[in-house]
Design a protein around this motif. Structure first.
Motif, PDB file in Angstrom:
ATOM      1  N   TRP A   1       0.832  -1.203   0.000  1.00 28.90           N
ATOM      2  CA  TRP A   1       0.000   0.000   0.000  1.00 28.90           C
ATOM      3  C   TRP A   1       0.873   1.261   0.000  1.00 28.90           C
ATOM      4  CZ3 TRP A   1      -4.921   1.310  -0.770  1.00 28.90           C
ATOM      5  CH2 TRP A   1      -5.383   2.529  -0.300  1.00 28.90           C
ATOM      6  N   GLY A   2       1.924   1.248   0.839  1.00 24.35           N
ATOM      7  CA  GLY A   2       2.824   2.391   0.877  1.00 24.35           C
ATOM      8  C   GLY A   2       3.549   2.591  -0.443  1.00 24.35           C
TER       9      GLY A   2
ATOM     10  N   THR B   1       0.881   3.878  -3.215  1.00 21.62           N
ATOM     11  CA  THR B   1       0.470   5.273  -3.025  1.00 21.62           C
ATOM     12  C   THR B   1       1.651   6.231  -3.171  1.00 21.62           C
ATOM     13  OG1 THR B   1       0.706   5.016  -0.603  1.00 21.62           O
ATOM     14  CG2 THR B   1      -1.489   4.681  -1.557  1.00 21.62           C
ATOM     15  N   GLY B   2       2.811   5.860  -2.607  1.00 26.17           N
ATOM     16  CA  GLY B   2       3.980   6.723  -2.707  1.00 26.17           C
ATOM     17  C   GLY B   2       4.481   6.858  -4.129  1.00 26.17           C
TER      18      GLY B   2
ATOM     19  N   ALA C   1       6.179   7.683   2.246  1.00 24.43           N
ATOM     20  CA  ALA C   1       5.570   6.379   1.985  1.00 24.43           C
ATOM     21  C   ALA C   1       6.609   5.338   1.591  1.00 24.43           C
ATOM     22  CB  ALA C   1       4.507   6.516   0.892  1.00 24.43           C
TER      23      ALA C   1
ATOM     24  N   VAL D   1       8.792   4.129   4.536  1.00 22.94           N
ATOM     25  CA  VAL D   1       8.078   3.102   5.309  1.00 22.94           C
ATOM     26  C   VAL D   1       8.164   1.753   4.592  1.00 22.94           C
ATOM     27  CG1 VAL D   1       5.808   2.373   6.140  1.00 22.94           C
ATOM     28  CG2 VAL D   1       6.544   4.739   6.434  1.00 22.94           C
ATOM     29  N   TYR D   2       8.011   1.774   3.288  1.00 27.91           N
ATOM     30  CA  TYR D   2       8.130   0.561   2.474  1.00 27.91           C
ATOM     31  C   TYR D   2       9.489  -0.112   2.702  1.00 27.91           C
ATOM     32  CZ  TYR D   2       8.823  -1.966  -2.012  1.00 27.91           C
ATOM     33  OH  TYR D   2       9.109  -2.894  -2.986  1.00 27.91           O
TER      34      TYR D   2
ATOM     35  N   GLY E   1       1.373  11.358   4.732  1.00 29.48           N
ATOM     36  CA  GLY E   1       1.774   9.969   4.545  1.00 29.48           C
ATOM     37  C   GLY E   1       1.196   9.053   5.602  1.00 29.48           C
TER      38      GLY E   1
ATOM     39  N   LEU F   1      -1.425   5.871   5.024  1.00 26.75           N
ATOM     40  CA  LEU F   1      -1.120   4.523   5.533  1.00 26.75           C
ATOM     41  C   LEU F   1      -2.206   4.051   6.494  1.00 26.75           C
ATOM     42  CD1 LEU F   1       2.729   4.763   6.172  1.00 26.75           C
ATOM     43  CD2 LEU F   1       1.572   3.552   4.314  1.00 26.75           C
TER      44      LEU F   1
END
Length: 413
Positions: A92-93, A96-97, A349, A352-353, A393, A397
């Motif tokens: 998801w991160g 979207t990022g 994002a 975080v990934y 961000g 998330l």
């Protein structure tokens, strides 16, 4: 259809080129200005910090990709090593990022090809760029890799010409680097987080794992090669631009490299640099759409996105519905997005990934130091970004996590 496989057609050189295409356009023309605004000449330290974190991420990604050579990158690794939720959150991160990154690259193309163009024409031109590259990706991975190779070669030639022009025909002064680093540690870390946006493209190699020939051999070689080339290019461009413009002018410029060349005795080359920026952004956008669509494919196969997106085209052997869906969302975002805001959101994002990627690599037990440094580095840089980027961000998330919880709860009834 969800059980069909993609064709393995990319060799080591193709994979390196895909990574270069994703990184060069993403950073060298658009990330230095906001980094200079945060850290002044300290952006050089920020570049070094971002490179260390990127190296850790690249090493962890390469180890995981050689063990799990499937489309999806950290979405797959997180599921396998940490559990379904962490894999989902990584996917998801990433989606979207990187959709924000795609929009940023489309806007960069417009900024350099049609400077001063206002809305709605600016947005419409960005949509046209996204539509054209989505159509190219739809025709097959080999065509995309070949196009990226041409775009990367042109971009490297232009960047080399720009640096040589500044050094030979410009007025580079070491005094423009003082005071060094120019700001405090939080500013350097903020610049590192923004510059990380420029390094994130090597993940494209891992997310294309199902289309790489001999992935256990190819991916661990291609990732560090691409990262090393890009770091050398970024360092040369950053130093040359700072020596010519100084940190204040760099921070205020929309096209700092072209502006630096304009101030030399060879100012006629400035339009060439602007054209090179557009070419580099096109290469980055091409590779970005490839990577995002493959993560969407992996998530759709597992039911975390609509399963219809997992379809493979019977002739071109690409995830055509995923590519069309990604192209549509990117086109919509590019029609109204802000370039610098997209960079900050994307950096948060994607950090975080990669934090999840490093945590996944840490569970492999052997060689735990690199993923530990990478994990801590990703979290530190993510929360050193401008607060609007952090809040946006984190909110996105959280929405993704809530959607996952609802889906799991519904499935268990």
């Amino acid at each position: 259809m969800a059980g069909e496989s993609l064709a393995r057609r990319l060799g080591t050189s193709d994979a390196v080129v895909v990574g270069l295409g994703a990184m060069l356009g993403a950073g060298v023309y658009v990330a230095f200005a906001p980094a200079a605004s945060a850290a002044g000449s300290g952006l050089l330290l920020g570049l070094a910090v971002a490179a260390v974190v990127a190296y850790c991420n690249a090493t962890s990604s390469a180890r995981l990709a050689s063990r799990y050579p499937a489309s999806g990158g950290t979405y797959v690794y997180g599921r396998q090593r940490l559990g379904p939720f962490w894999g989902y959150l990584a996917g998801w991160g990433f989606v979207t990022g990187k959709v924000a990154s795609c929009a940023a690259m489309a806007l960069t193309v417009v900024t350099y090809t049609a400077p001063g163009l206002g809305q709605p024409w600016r947005g419409l031109l960005a949509v046209a760029v996204v539509t054209a590259l989505t159509a190219l990706n739809y025709r097959g991975i080999q065509r995309s890799a070949a196009a990226t190779r041409v775009l990367v070669s042109l971009s490297l030639l232009v960047l080399a010409a720009a640096v040589v022009t500044i050094v030979v025909a410009g007025d580079p002064r070491a005094s423009r680097l003082t005071p060094f680093p120019g700001t405090d540690a939080p500013g350097v870390l903020e610049s590192a987080g923004l510059l990380f946006f420029a390094f994130a493209g090597y993940a494209r190699i891992a997310t294309l794992g199902e289309e790489v020939s001999r992935p256990q051999h190819t991916i661990p070689r291609a990732i560090p090669i691409a990262l090393g080339i890009v770091l050398a290019v970024y360092a040369a461009v950053a130093v040359a631009t700072l020596l010519q413009l100084g940190p204040a002018a760099l921070a205020a410029s929309d096209d700092p490299l072209a502006e630096a060349v304009s101030g030399t005795a060879w100012s006629a080359l400035a339009p060439v640099v602007r054209a090179g920026a557009a070419v580099a952004a096109l290469g980055a956008l091409l590779a970005l759409v490839l990577g995002v669509s493959r993560t969407v494919l992996a998530m759709a196969r597992d039911g975390n996105l609509p399963r219809a997106l997992a379809a493979i085209h019977p002739r071109f052997r690409v995830p055509h519905r995923a590519e069309l869906a990604v192209g549509a969302v990117v086109a919509l975002l590019a029609s109204f997005a802000d370039l610098r805001g997209a960079i900050g959101f994307s950096s948060f994002a994607v950090l975080v990934y990669y934090a999840i990627a490093n945590a996944s690599a840490w569970t492999l037990r052997a060689g735990r130091l690199v993923p530990a440094v990478g994990l801590l580095g990703c979290l530190l840089l993510a929360f050193s970004l401008p607060w609007p980027s952090v809040l946006a961000g984190a909110a996105v998330l959280a929405v993704g996590a809530a959607a996952y919880a609802v889906r799991v709860s519904s499935a268990s009834r």
